[in-house]
Design a protein around this motif. Structure first.
Motif, mmCIF file in Angstrom:
data_model
loop_
_atom_site.group_PDB
_atom_site.id
_atom_site.type_symbol
_atom_site.label_atom_id
_atom_site.label_comp_id
_atom_site.label_asym_id
_atom_site.label_seq_id
_atom_site.Cartn_x
_atom_site.Cartn_y
_atom_site.Cartn_z
ATOM 1 N N THR A 83 39.606 52.806 37.411
ATOM 2 C CA THR A 83 39.173 51.597 38.108
ATOM 3 C C THR A 83 37.709 51.309 37.838
ATOM 4 O O THR A 83 37.334 50.161 37.570
ATOM 5 C CB THR A 83 39.415 51.747 39.633
ATOM 6 O OG1 THR A 83 40.788 52.023 39.854
ATOM 7 C CG2 THR A 83 39.005 50.493 40.377
ATOM 8 N N GLY A 85 36.001 52.234 35.224
ATOM 9 C CA GLY A 85 35.917 51.801 33.829
ATOM 10 C C GLY A 85 36.337 50.350 33.648
ATOM 11 O O GLY A 85 35.694 49.592 32.915
ATOM 12 N N LEU A 86 37.398 49.933 34.341
ATOM 13 C CA LEU A 86 37.862 48.545 34.232
ATOM 14 C C LEU A 86 36.852 47.576 34.831
ATOM 15 O O LEU A 86 36.619 46.488 34.278
ATOM 16 C CB LEU A 86 39.217 48.390 34.910
ATOM 17 C CG LEU A 86 40.394 49.081 34.220
ATOM 18 C CD1 LEU A 86 41.649 48.985 35.076
ATOM 19 C CD2 LEU A 86 40.630 48.469 32.846
ATOM 20 N N ARG A 88 33.602 48.013 35.076
ATOM 21 C CA ARG A 88 32.463 47.939 34.169
ATOM 22 C C ARG A 88 32.770 47.090 32.928
ATOM 23 O O ARG A 88 31.927 46.363 32.425
ATOM 24 C CB ARG A 88 32.034 49.334 33.733
ATOM 25 C CG ARG A 88 31.288 50.076 34.801
ATOM 26 C CD ARG A 88 30.776 51.384 34.287
ATOM 27 N NE ARG A 88 30.005 52.068 35.309
ATOM 28 C CZ ARG A 88 29.495 53.272 35.156
ATOM 29 N NH1 ARG A 88 29.698 53.930 34.018
ATOM 30 N NH2 ARG A 88 28.827 53.820 36.114
ATOM 31 N N ARG A 89 34.004 47.195 32.441
ATOM 32 C CA ARG A 89 34.408 46.430 31.255
ATOM 33 C C ARG A 89 34.406 44.943 31.562
ATOM 34 O O ARG A 89 34.024 44.131 30.731
ATOM 35 C CB ARG A 89 35.789 46.879 30.788
ATOM 36 C CG ARG A 89 36.235 46.141 29.527
ATOM 37 C CD ARG A 89 37.572 46.577 29.058
ATOM 38 N NE ARG A 89 37.437 47.906 28.459
ATOM 39 C CZ ARG A 89 38.452 48.629 28.012
ATOM 40 N NH1 ARG A 89 39.679 48.164 28.149
ATOM 41 N NH2 ARG A 89 38.273 49.790 27.473
ATOM 42 N N GLN A 90 34.864 44.566 32.774
ATOM 43 C CA GLN A 90 34.900 43.148 33.146
ATOM 44 C C GLN A 90 33.498 42.569 33.306
ATOM 45 O O GLN A 90 33.276 41.396 33.057
ATOM 46 C CB GLN A 90 35.676 42.953 34.439
ATOM 47 C CG GLN A 90 37.168 43.116 34.281
ATOM 48 C CD GLN A 90 37.914 42.938 35.596
ATOM 49 O OE1 GLN A 90 37.317 42.850 36.650
ATOM 50 N NE2 GLN A 90 39.244 42.886 35.504
ATOM 51 N N ARG A 91 32.563 43.383 33.738
ATOM 52 C CA ARG A 91 31.199 42.915 33.952
ATOM 53 C C ARG A 91 30.476 42.666 32.629
ATOM 54 O O ARG A 91 29.561 41.861 32.556
ATOM 55 C CB ARG A 91 30.396 43.912 34.767
ATOM 56 C CG ARG A 91 30.793 43.909 36.214
ATOM 57 C CD ARG A 91 29.883 44.807 36.999
ATOM 58 N NE ARG A 91 30.267 44.827 38.403
ATOM 59 C CZ ARG A 91 29.716 45.589 39.306
ATOM 60 N NH1 ARG A 91 28.741 46.421 38.956
ATOM 61 N NH2 ARG A 91 30.108 45.560 40.546
ATOM 62 N N SER A 92 30.845 43.400 31.571
ATOM 63 C CA SER A 92 30.123 43.217 30.321
ATOM 64 C C SER A 92 30.698 42.141 29.460
ATOM 65 O O SER A 92 31.556 41.470 29.611
ATOM 66 C CB SER A 92 30.084 44.453 29.467
ATOM 67 O OG SER A 92 30.804 45.521 29.852
#
Length: 92
Positions: A83, A85-86, A88-92
């Protein structure tokens, strides 16, 4: 007065000995409270408590590992990491 009703008056030496014993006991009690209130001691006690609680939650009374609880905890940690990791991925 009968012998069982007589009030015994302690001697001065006895009173002084009682005061000295009480003072020593009070000193030991205060020293123990000072020791217990030190941050290092608080951390040590809390760490020991957490270690005992973890061992109690993950091991049976005979020392065997509780696989079902350990698997549940590991699964929850894995889900949390995924969760994070997901997000953080959406924020970048």
């Amino acid at each position: 007065m009968s012998d069982s009703q007589q009030v015994t008056n302690p001697s001065i030496d006895q009173i002084e000995a009682d005061i000295a014993a009480t003072r020593a006991h009070l000193t030991a009690t205060v020293d123990e409270l000072v020791t217990r209130s030190q941050p290092k001691e608080i951390i040590r006690r809390q760490s020991e408590s957490a270690r005992v609680a973890f061992a109690g939650a993950t091991r049976t009374s005979d020392g065997a590992i509780r696989v079902e609880r350990l698997a549940g905890v590991l699964g929850a940690v894995a889900a949390l990491l995924i969760t994070i990791g997901l997000v953080r991925r959406q924020r970048s």
